[in-house]
Design a protein around this motif. Structure first.
Motif, PDB file in Angstrom:
ATOM      1  N   GLU A 284       1.938   0.250   1.727  1.00  0.00           N
ATOM      2  CA  GLU A 284       2.444   1.617   1.819  1.00  0.00           C
ATOM      3  C   GLU A 284       2.344   2.332   0.479  1.00  0.00           C
ATOM      4  O   GLU A 284       1.952   3.501   0.420  1.00  0.00           O
ATOM      5  CB  GLU A 284       3.893   1.620   2.309  1.00  0.00           C
ATOM      6  CG  GLU A 284       4.042   1.212   3.757  1.00  0.00           C
ATOM      7  CD  GLU A 284       5.495   1.085   4.181  1.00  0.00           C
ATOM      8  OE1 GLU A 284       6.387   1.518   3.429  1.00  0.00           O
ATOM      9  OE2 GLU A 284       5.728   0.549   5.265  1.00  0.00           O
ATOM     10  N   ILE A 285       2.686   1.633  -0.579  1.00  0.00           N
ATOM     11  CA  ILE A 285       2.587   2.222  -1.918  1.00  0.00           C
ATOM     12  C   ILE A 285       1.132   2.528  -2.251  1.00  0.00           C
ATOM     13  O   ILE A 285       0.820   3.599  -2.769  1.00  0.00           O
ATOM     14  CB  ILE A 285       3.217   1.295  -2.980  1.00  0.00           C
ATOM     15  CG1 ILE A 285       4.721   1.151  -2.753  1.00  0.00           C
ATOM     16  CG2 ILE A 285       2.948   1.825  -4.387  1.00  0.00           C
ATOM     17  CD1 ILE A 285       5.384   0.076  -3.609  1.00  0.00           C
TER      18      ILE A 285
ATOM     19  N   ILE B 125      -0.447   6.120  -3.125  1.00  0.00           N
ATOM     20  CA  ILE B 125      -1.185   6.342  -4.370  1.00  0.00           C
ATOM     21  C   ILE B 125      -2.503   7.047  -4.075  1.00  0.00           C
ATOM     22  O   ILE B 125      -2.861   8.024  -4.740  1.00  0.00           O
ATOM     23  CB  ILE B 125      -1.430   5.016  -5.121  1.00  0.00           C
ATOM     24  CG1 ILE B 125      -0.132   4.524  -5.748  1.00  0.00           C
ATOM     25  CG2 ILE B 125      -2.520   5.168  -6.182  1.00  0.00           C
ATOM     26  CD1 ILE B 125      -0.204   3.112  -6.311  1.00  0.00           C
ATOM     27  N   ASN B 126      -3.206   6.569  -3.079  1.00  0.00           N
ATOM     28  CA  ASN B 126      -4.495   7.179  -2.734  1.00  0.00           C
ATOM     29  C   ASN B 126      -4.331   8.617  -2.249  1.00  0.00           C
ATOM     30  O   ASN B 126      -5.132   9.490  -2.591  1.00  0.00           O
ATOM     31  CB  ASN B 126      -5.224   6.330  -1.697  1.00  0.00           C
ATOM     32  CG  ASN B 126      -5.731   5.031  -2.277  1.00  0.00           C
ATOM     33  OD1 ASN B 126      -6.116   4.976  -3.436  1.00  0.00           O
ATOM     34  ND2 ASN B 126      -5.709   3.975  -1.490  1.00  0.00           N
ATOM     35  N   GLN B 127      -3.285   8.867  -1.473  1.00  0.00           N
ATOM     36  CA  GLN B 127      -3.032  10.225  -1.000  1.00  0.00           C
ATOM     37  C   GLN B 127      -2.665  11.148  -2.155  1.00  0.00           C
ATOM     38  O   GLN B 127      -3.144  12.274  -2.253  1.00  0.00           O
ATOM     39  CB  GLN B 127      -1.914  10.224   0.053  1.00  0.00           C
ATOM     40  CG  GLN B 127      -2.277   9.521   1.324  1.00  0.00           C
ATOM     41  CD  GLN B 127      -3.482  10.138   1.990  1.00  0.00           C
ATOM     42  OE1 GLN B 127      -3.573  11.347   2.171  1.00  0.00           O
ATOM     43  NE2 GLN B 127      -4.452   9.304   2.340  1.00  0.00           N
TER      44      GLN B 127
ATOM     45  N   MET C 205       8.913  -6.788   4.606  1.00  0.00           N
ATOM     46  CA  MET C 205       8.016  -7.728   3.928  1.00  0.00           C
ATOM     47  C   MET C 205       7.376  -7.043   2.719  1.00  0.00           C
ATOM     48  O   MET C 205       7.061  -5.867   2.757  1.00  0.00           O
ATOM     49  CB  MET C 205       6.956  -8.208   4.903  1.00  0.00           C
ATOM     50  CG  MET C 205       5.958  -9.164   4.324  1.00  0.00           C
ATOM     51  SD  MET C 205       5.803 -10.551   5.413  1.00  0.00           S
ATOM     52  CE  MET C 205       4.879 -11.616   4.409  1.00  0.00           C
ATOM     53  N   ILE C 206       7.133  -7.800   1.700  1.00  0.00           N
ATOM     54  CA  ILE C 206       6.627  -7.260   0.440  1.00  0.00           C
ATOM     55  C   ILE C 206       5.223  -6.702   0.598  1.00  0.00           C
ATOM     56  O   ILE C 206       4.899  -5.658   0.065  1.00  0.00           O
ATOM     57  CB  ILE C 206       6.662  -8.342  -0.657  1.00  0.00           C
ATOM     58  CG1 ILE C 206       8.111  -8.710  -0.953  1.00  0.00           C
ATOM     59  CG2 ILE C 206       5.963  -7.866  -1.915  1.00  0.00           C
ATOM     60  CD1 ILE C 206       8.292  -9.894  -1.854  1.00  0.00           C
ATOM     61  N   PHE C 207       4.356  -7.379   1.340  1.00  0.00           N
ATOM     62  CA  PHE C 207       2.975  -6.933   1.483  1.00  0.00           C
ATOM     63  C   PHE C 207       2.883  -5.583   2.190  1.00  0.00           C
ATOM     64  O   PHE C 207       2.046  -4.775   1.863  1.00  0.00           O
ATOM     65  CB  PHE C 207       2.129  -7.973   2.216  1.00  0.00           C
ATOM     66  CG  PHE C 207       1.954  -9.233   1.429  1.00  0.00           C
ATOM     67  CD1 PHE C 207       1.249  -9.223   0.232  1.00  0.00           C
ATOM     68  CD2 PHE C 207       2.497 -10.416   1.862  1.00  0.00           C
ATOM     69  CE1 PHE C 207       1.084 -10.369  -0.514  1.00  0.00           C
ATOM     70  CE2 PHE C 207       2.338 -11.577   1.122  1.00  0.00           C
ATOM     71  CZ  PHE C 207       1.635 -11.554  -0.065  1.00  0.00           C
TER      72      PHE C 207
END
Length: 61
Positions: A8-9, A13-15, A1-3
């Motif tokens: 996950e992205i 990004i935060n990591q 699923m896209i959401f």
């Protein structure tokens, strides 16, 4: 699923942002390590933005 992919992205990004701050603090803003990490972060943000834009367009139709 896209959401799920976007979540996950966003998590990655935060990591990566945290990692970038640590690397820059240790090696300096102009170090190869900092620049490399910053470039990876830029690429991931671009992917996220493109995916978000596609999702918004899909929801409008």
């Amino acid at each position: 699923m896209i959401f799920i992919e976007l979540d996950e992205i966003e998590y990655r990004i935060n990591q990566l942002r945290k990692e970038l701050f640590q690397i820059a603090d240790i090696t300096g803003l102009n170090s190869r390590e900092t620049i490399y990490c910053s470039q990876k972060l830029d690429q991931l943000i671009t992917i996220y933005q493109k995916s978000s834009y596609k999702n918004r367009n899909m929801l409008m139709f």
